[in-house]
Scaffold this motif. Structure first.
Motif, PDB file in Angstrom:
ATOM      1  N   GLU A 157       8.060  60.976  11.311  1.00  0.00           N
ATOM      2  CA  GLU A 157       7.296  59.862  12.625  1.00  0.00           C
ATOM      3  C   GLU A 157       6.916  59.163  11.859  1.00  0.00           C
ATOM      4  OE1 GLU A 157       3.592  62.303  12.531  1.00  0.00           O
ATOM      5  OE2 GLU A 157       2.953  62.108  10.743  1.00  0.00           O
ATOM      6  N   GLU A 180       5.900  63.835  20.089  1.00  0.00           N
ATOM      7  CA  GLU A 180       4.947  64.356  20.504  1.00  0.00           C
ATOM      8  C   GLU A 180       4.163  63.148  19.825  1.00  0.00           C
ATOM      9  OE1 GLU A 180       3.816  69.501  20.550  1.00  0.00           O
ATOM     10  OE2 GLU A 180       3.714  68.300  18.387  1.00  0.00           O
ATOM     11  N   ARG A 181       2.690  63.213  20.592  1.00  0.00           N
ATOM     12  CA  ARG A 181       1.913  61.378  19.596  1.00  0.00           C
ATOM     13  C   ARG A 181       1.332  62.435  18.609  1.00  0.00           C
ATOM     14  NH1 ARG A 181       2.558  56.492  22.956  1.00  0.00           N
ATOM     15  NH2 ARG A 181       3.976  57.531  24.593  1.00  0.00           N
ATOM     16  N   ARG A 182       0.319  61.997  17.468  1.00  0.00           N
ATOM     17  CA  ARG A 182      -1.152  62.366  17.174  1.00  0.00           C
ATOM     18  C   ARG A 182      -1.546  61.217  16.142  1.00  0.00           C
ATOM     19  NH1 ARG A 182      -1.729  63.523  11.082  1.00  0.00           N
ATOM     20  NH2 ARG A 182       0.317  62.495  10.348  1.00  0.00           N
ATOM     21  N   SER A 208      -1.508  55.749  17.172  1.00  0.00           N
ATOM     22  CA  SER A 208      -1.024  57.056  16.841  1.00  0.00           C
ATOM     23  C   SER A 208       0.574  57.295  16.044  1.00  0.00           C
ATOM     24  CB  SER A 208      -0.455  57.723  18.044  1.00  0.00           C
ATOM     25  OG  SER A 208      -0.031  56.886  19.017  1.00  0.00           O
TER      26      SER A 208
END
Length: 141
Positions: free
Chosen positions: A48, A79-81, A90
């Motif tokens: 990531e 996906e982003r977090r 993010s």
């Protein structure tokens, strides 16, 4: 036949690269573009990262990478977090579906090339293997 100069070889390699790429894209039925595939592959290889760092690594503008990541997110491939170190950013990571899609696309392209290589004489396949061994260091600078 004399030894071609570097410019001729570079031109021939670029032409061959384009032909191989078009061969592998012909009949491609998936929804993922080349830039999306590259971004997804980088996420799978290196883990990531932020959109800005991904853009820098791929040599594109952050806005362009933002659109690429959004398309991948819409497809469920990334996906982003929130970034725990900086709440304004993010982090983007590949999903399991993204890893499967990338593996499936890789397997499909590998099959196409393997079928083509199967049509070569053994000596010619040996020459291709030797050429690859010679060319790989060109990409590692």
């Amino acid at each position: 036949m004399g030894t071609p100069d570097q410019t001729e070889l570079a031109s021939d390699l670029l032409t061959l690269y384009g032909r191989i790429r078009r061969t592998l894209l012909t009949g491609q039925a998936d929804e993922v573009t080349a830039s999306q595939t590259a971004a997804l592959g980088r996420l799978l290889r290196y883990g990531e990262t932020t959109v800005a760092d991904l853009a820098r690594a791929e040599g594109v503008r952050p806005q362009s990478m933002g659109a690429t990541v959004q398309a991948l997110e819409d497809l469920g491939l990334v996906e982003r977090r929130p970034d725990p170190a900086d709440g304004r950013r993010s982090l983007v990571h590949a999903t399991d579906d993204g890893a499967r899609a990338r593996a499936d696309a890789w397997a499909s392209r590998t099959r196409v090339l393997a079928d083509r290589l199967d049509g070569l004489a053994d000596d010619d396949r040996d020459t291709v293997a030797r050429a690859i061994a010679i060319l790989v260091p060109l990409t590692e600078r």
